[in-house]
Enzyme design. Sequence first.
Site, short mmCIF file in Angstrom:
data_model
loop_
_atom_site.label_atom_id
_atom_site.label_comp_id
_atom_site.label_asym_id
_atom_site.label_seq_id
_atom_site.Cartn_x
_atom_site.Cartn_y
_atom_site.Cartn_z
N LYS A 118 68.28 55.77 67.69
CA LYS A 118 67.73 54.41 67.59
C LYS A 118 67.63 53.96 66.14
CE LYS A 118 65.56 53.58 71.94
NZ LYS A 118 64.38 53.19 72.70
N LYS A 200 75.78 57.77 77.95
CA LYS A 200 74.97 57.52 79.15
C LYS A 200 74.93 56.03 79.48
CE LYS A 200 70.34 56.79 77.41
NZ LYS A 200 68.94 56.97 77.45
N LYS A 203 70.75 50.32 79.45
CA LYS A 203 70.52 48.88 79.56
C LYS A 203 70.84 48.17 78.25
CE LYS A 203 65.63 50.15 79.46
NZ LYS A 203 64.93 50.99 80.36
#
Length: 335
Positions: A118, A200, A203
């Site tokens: 992130k 993966k 969203k």
Amino acid sequence: MEQQAETKKRIFSGMQPSGELTLGNYLGALKNWIKLQDDYDCMYSVMNMHAITVRQDPAELKKRSMEVLMQYMACGVDPEKSILFFQSHVSAHAELAWILSCNTQMGELSRMTQFKDKSKKHADNINAGLFTYPVLMAADILLYQTDLVPVGHDQLQHIELTRDIATRFNHHYGETFTMPEPYIGKAGARVMSLQSPENKMSKSDPNPNGYVWILDPEEVIIKQFKRAVTDSGNEVVAREDKPGVTNLLTIYCAVTGKTMEEAEKEFAGQGYGTFKQAVGEAVAAELAPVRERFSQLSKDKAYVEEVYKKGAEQAARIAAKTLRKVYKKVGFVAW
Ligand code: TYM
């Protein structure tokens, strides 16, 4: 009834309302949450405090948080069986997180792969909350003396850290926290992107063809699967050199409950086209009732509000017990 509930083991889990929920969230976590409701004392929360570690539009966050709660319910989380609430409604999460952060090492947090990923993705906003995120997650879990945490594979490192923090705290201050275990389902713990199966399904994937939202209409779901990347050759088998096909087979098994052998046999000798259509149809059929229930719930805001208010009260009562114990252990003056 009350007596029986107390002897059940506790489950806690949650999702960030940082985007629409995907098939990955559903197969990796939600589907298991539903299954576990009868045998455990379950608490499922919308992790809105976690979501603000990444810049959010406040109006969007509020709307999405409500939608995530309704999606839990639409998928089958039953407020009569499970406690449903928003993380921000129970202030003990933040309070315990502070104490745990004083018992967590910088080095441990620096090793978290989610933090590394992130901070690369949001290089302009590497805030302290992003770094201490796993401590808040440990607080979420330990606050409720949780036995089992049903999650997808990507959360294992955070649960491992939670266990380390609990062990250290228990060792230093005396037995305080139940040691939580992860619960990973047999199939679906790692749903990969339909376009780049080495990543993966997420969203926040910039490629909208990589994921399926659980509220997508049937025709969109089928189209997404028709577009899914496959691998060279034409055999429908799960193999390391066939990540695309393996992912689709895994999804098919997770939805239908079939084993990999059964699925491979079913599609033996058939081309990728037929296979992808079948996977899409199976997923669409599974999610159709979810979309229907979601639409009903959207019309009953009063009921949804009743659910999360009651959930917050119940959660706060349980959380207060642990927090009081923790305050006593660390030597805070009682009030
Ligand atoms: P989040 O919001 O990223 O994901 C919610 C849940 O969905 C699972 N998941 C997947 N499973 C399989 N394949 C995928 N592609 C996939 N994508 C997501 C995740 O593993 C997770 O179970 N840190 C957590 C939220 C959280 C939490 C907690 C969870 C905060 N506190 C306490 C459990 C207990 C997160 O970001 O999940």
